[in-house]
Design a protein around this motif. Structure first.
Motif, short mmCIF file in Angstrom:
data_model
loop_
_atom_site.label_atom_id
_atom_site.label_comp_id
_atom_site.label_asym_id
_atom_site.label_seq_id
_atom_site.Cartn_x
_atom_site.Cartn_y
_atom_site.Cartn_z
N HIS A 118 39.87 30.91 45.19
CA HIS A 118 39.40 30.28 46.43
C HIS A 118 38.71 31.31 47.32
O HIS A 118 39.13 32.48 47.39
CB HIS A 118 40.59 29.66 47.19
N LEU A 119 37.63 30.89 47.99
CA LEU A 119 36.84 31.80 48.83
C LEU A 119 37.69 32.46 49.91
O LEU A 119 37.55 33.66 50.19
CB LEU A 119 35.68 31.02 49.47
N LEU A 120 38.62 31.71 50.50
CA LEU A 120 39.43 32.27 51.58
C LEU A 120 40.40 33.33 51.07
O LEU A 120 40.79 34.22 51.83
CB LEU A 120 40.19 31.15 52.30
N ARG A 121 40.81 33.23 49.80
CA ARG A 121 41.66 34.30 49.24
C ARG A 121 40.89 35.62 49.20
O ARG A 121 41.45 36.68 49.53
CB ARG A 121 42.12 33.92 47.84
N GLU A 122 39.64 35.55 48.79
CA GLU A 122 38.84 36.77 48.73
C GLU A 122 38.56 37.30 50.14
O GLU A 122 38.64 38.50 50.39
CB GLU A 122 37.52 36.48 48.01
N LEU A 158 31.66 38.75 55.54
CA LEU A 158 32.87 38.47 54.77
C LEU A 158 32.53 37.74 53.47
O LEU A 158 33.11 38.03 52.42
CB LEU A 158 33.84 37.64 55.61
N ARG A 159 31.62 36.80 53.54
CA ARG A 159 31.18 36.12 52.32
C ARG A 159 30.49 37.09 51.36
O ARG A 159 30.62 36.96 50.14
CB ARG A 159 30.26 34.95 52.66
N LYS A 160 29.75 38.04 51.91
CA LYS A 160 29.10 39.04 51.07
C LYS A 160 30.15 39.90 50.36
O LYS A 160 30.02 40.18 49.15
CB LYS A 160 28.20 39.91 51.95
N LEU A 161 31.19 40.32 51.07
CA LEU A 161 32.25 41.11 50.46
C LEU A 161 32.97 40.31 49.37
O LEU A 161 33.27 40.84 48.30
CB LEU A 161 33.25 41.55 51.53
N ALA A 162 33.24 39.04 49.66
CA ALA A 162 33.94 38.21 48.69
C ALA A 162 33.11 38.00 47.42
O ALA A 162 33.65 37.92 46.31
CB ALA A 162 34.29 36.86 49.31
N LYS A 163 31.80 37.94 47.58
CA LYS A 163 30.92 37.72 46.44
C LYS A 163 30.74 38.97 45.60
O LYS A 163 30.76 38.92 44.36
CB LYS A 163 29.56 37.22 46.94
N LEU A 164 30.55 40.11 46.26
CA LEU A 164 30.23 41.35 45.53
C LEU A 164 31.46 42.15 45.12
O LEU A 164 31.36 43.01 44.24
CB LEU A 164 29.30 42.22 46.40
N ARG A 165 32.58 41.92 45.76
CA ARG A 165 33.81 42.64 45.41
C ARG A 165 34.96 41.66 45.19
O ARG A 165 35.99 41.70 45.86
CB ARG A 165 34.18 43.64 46.52
N PRO A 166 34.81 40.74 44.22
CA PRO A 166 35.86 39.73 44.01
C PRO A 166 37.04 40.31 43.24
O PRO A 166 36.88 41.14 42.34
CB PRO A 166 35.14 38.65 43.21
N THR A 167 38.24 39.83 43.57
CA THR A 167 39.44 40.22 42.83
C THR A 167 39.62 39.36 41.59
O THR A 167 39.99 39.84 40.53
CB THR A 167 40.69 40.10 43.72
N PHE A 168 39.33 38.06 41.74
CA PHE A 168 39.56 37.13 40.63
C PHE A 168 38.73 37.50 39.41
O PHE A 168 39.19 37.50 38.30
CB PHE A 168 39.24 35.70 41.10
N GLY A 169 37.46 37.83 39.62
CA GLY A 169 36.60 38.20 38.50
C GLY A 169 37.05 39.48 37.84
O GLY A 169 37.00 39.62 36.61
N GLN A 170 37.54 40.43 38.63
CA GLN A 170 38.03 41.70 38.07
C GLN A 170 39.27 41.47 37.21
O GLN A 170 39.43 42.10 36.17
CB GLN A 170 38.32 42.68 39.19
N MET A 171 40.15 40.54 37.67
CA MET A 171 41.36 40.25 36.89
C MET A 171 41.00 39.64 35.54
O MET A 171 41.60 39.95 34.53
CB MET A 171 42.26 39.31 37.68
N GLU A 172 39.99 38.75 35.51
CA GLU A 172 39.57 38.15 34.26
C GLU A 172 39.00 39.18 33.30
O GLU A 172 39.28 39.18 32.11
CB GLU A 172 38.54 37.05 34.52
N VAL A 173 38.19 40.11 33.84
CA VAL A 173 37.59 41.15 33.01
C VAL A 173 38.68 42.05 32.44
O VAL A 173 38.67 42.43 31.26
CB VAL A 173 36.57 41.96 33.82
N THR A 174 39.68 42.40 33.26
CA THR A 174 40.77 43.27 32.82
C THR A 174 41.59 42.59 31.72
O THR A 174 41.99 43.21 30.74
CB THR A 174 41.67 43.63 34.00
N ALA A 175 41.83 41.27 31.89
CA ALA A 175 42.61 40.54 30.91
C ALA A 175 41.86 40.45 29.57
O ALA A 175 42.44 40.49 28.51
CB ALA A 175 42.93 39.14 31.42
#
Length: 461
Positions: A25-29, A444-461
């Protein structure tokens, strides 16, 4: 068999709000990057040490961030959505049975403690600091531009400018009129230009009656963005009247404030022709040592077929111009005991050729057919203007022209995604608050888009 939904009554419910908010969710980021540290300390001097506890100011800020991030323009609707939406409740740190503040609370905080403490600017600058930590800012090149946002003012309730004066504003008695009187000496508003618009809105006198291309005239404010061209991070934002002089002045204010606040001064600045006057170019080149990738406002070119000033060669060592036929145009032909004699108070200098040279010149019909001798003026800050002209011939200028479009993309995002097509708040302070919150939401939207946590977790998995 067809199923039937039945809601069975239970005495106790086990409900985990955290588990009901999607991981992507966007608000989580955004929650990771919204920095509220130091907010209460900044607001503490504006609260009494006695009395009932107030509504948590962090809750008000978080609700405002939701409104601007999600494009919710109505504060009444914002309160309803926070009441119903589980993700909004989670972001605001509200439990299921916690009460949502009334919409009138926003006005009390906005016109009181938030404005007196400049809290909204602190929240915006905190997002810029986070962008710096996330390596989204290079500091090498900036771009600046302005966009018009319609004000909450109606033409039918305006009066002609000839009938408007400070006494009428005092009689109006509303908050926007009082703010208008307070900003009469502010270069971004009342003192930006001596020219009065045709109409003045009684509900918001500081709003400018203006007309954009292919549109009807309307009352508007200008939001000014200074961005870093690496990732389009908004480094500063300023509200002004919709006047060119005010917008150019705002660019200087934002550049100086960015240097004072973050210690960053760009190597070059990209802007359109509106910022290409001699005074602004002189300030950039001579005072701030910033390379201007800006088209020069130049009206020296002739259209009657005779030689323009650009056809004459400037000789800085001898303080003279050389015409295409090789004759010298000088400001003075003798030395004066008074060094101030012959100086123009505007900074403009005039260089003249000898009449004898022009009379014997074979190209007189191409140079000065209607006068005895040719003269050429040199404007103030002409050296800076020549630097800007030279920059326009470089490859870096072409690259900066493409990067400058990132500001216009942010304005399109502001109006189409954040839905800021018309101001809700009136007066200079209301415009500042809205523009600061909108720029905060975009960063804030720029940070969420360029530094997402969810995408990094998927890549790590």
């Amino acid at each position: 068999m067809m199923g039937v939904q039945r809601a069975e009554a239970q005495l106790f419910y086990a409900f985990d709000l955290e588990s009901h908010v999607p991981a992507d969710h966007l608000l989580r980021e955004i929650d990771r990057f919204l920095d509220m540290d130091g907010m209460r300390e900044r607001l503490r001097p504006f609260y009494s040490h006695t009395g009932r506890p107030s509504i948590d100011p962090e809750l008000i800020v978080r609700m405002l961030v939701i409104g601007y991030v999600m494009g919710i323009r109505s504060e009444r609707r914002l309160c309803q959505d926070v009441h119903l939406n589980l993700a909004y409740r989670w972001f605001c740190r509200l439990d299921l049975d916690d009460k949502v503040p009334d919409h009138s609370t926003f006005s009390r905080y906005r016109h009181g403690k938030f404005r007196e403490s400049e809290l909204l600017r602190q929240v915006f600058e905190a997002t810029v600091e986070r962008c710096l930590k996330e390596d989204l800012v290079s500091g090498e090149g900036f771009a600046v531009d302005a966009s018009l946002i319609p004000a909450d003012a109606n033409k039918t309730r305006s009066i002609a400018a000839r009938d408007w004066n400070p006494d009428v504003a005092r009689e109006a008695g509303n908050r926007a009129a009082r703010e208008y009187l307070e900003t009469l000496d502010d270069a971004a508003f009342g003192a930006a230009s001596p020219v009065q618009p045709k109409f003045v809105a009684k509900s918001d006198p500081a709003a400018q009656w203006t007309r954009a291309e292919e549109s009807r005239p309307y009352f508007a404010y200008a939001t000014n963005y200074l961005i870093d061209t690496k990732s389009s991070v908004i480094m500063d934002v300023e509200a002004t009247r919709a006047i060119r002089q005010a917008e150019v002045g705002a660019s200087r204010t934002m550049i100086d404030r960015t240097e004072q606040r973050f210690g960053i001064r760009p190597e070059w600045l990209a802007a359109d022709t509106a910022y290409g006057n001699a005074e602004n170019l002189g300030w950039l080149v001579e005072e701030r040592q910033i390379t201007p990738f800006i088209p020069v406002i130049d009206k020296s070119e002739r259209t009657d077929g005779t030689w323009s000033r650009s056809d004459f060669e400037w000789d800085p060592e001898n303080d003279q111009y050389i015409c295409p036929e090789g004759h010298a145009l000088r400001q003075f032909r003798r030395n004066y005991s008074d060094p101030n004699r012959g100086k123009d108070i505007t900074g403009r200098r005039k260089y003249r050729a000898l009449k004898s040279d022009c009379d014997a010149c074979p190209s007189k019909h191409l140079c000065c057919p209607k006068v005895d001798a040719r003269s050429v003026t040199r404007e103030e800050h002409e050296d800076a203007r020549e630097v800007a002209r030279a920059c326009r011939t470089t490859k870096a200028y072409k690259l900066s022209r493409d990067k400058r479009k990132k500001v216009e993309m942010l304005f399109a995002h502001l109006k189409r995604i954040l839905n800021l097509t018309r101001l809700r708040l009136r007066g200079p302070n209301g415009a500042r608050d809205e523009f600061l919150l909108a720029a905060t939401a975009q960063n804030l939207r720029k940070l969420a888009k360029l530094r997402p946590t969810f995408g990094q977790m998927e890549v790590t998995a």
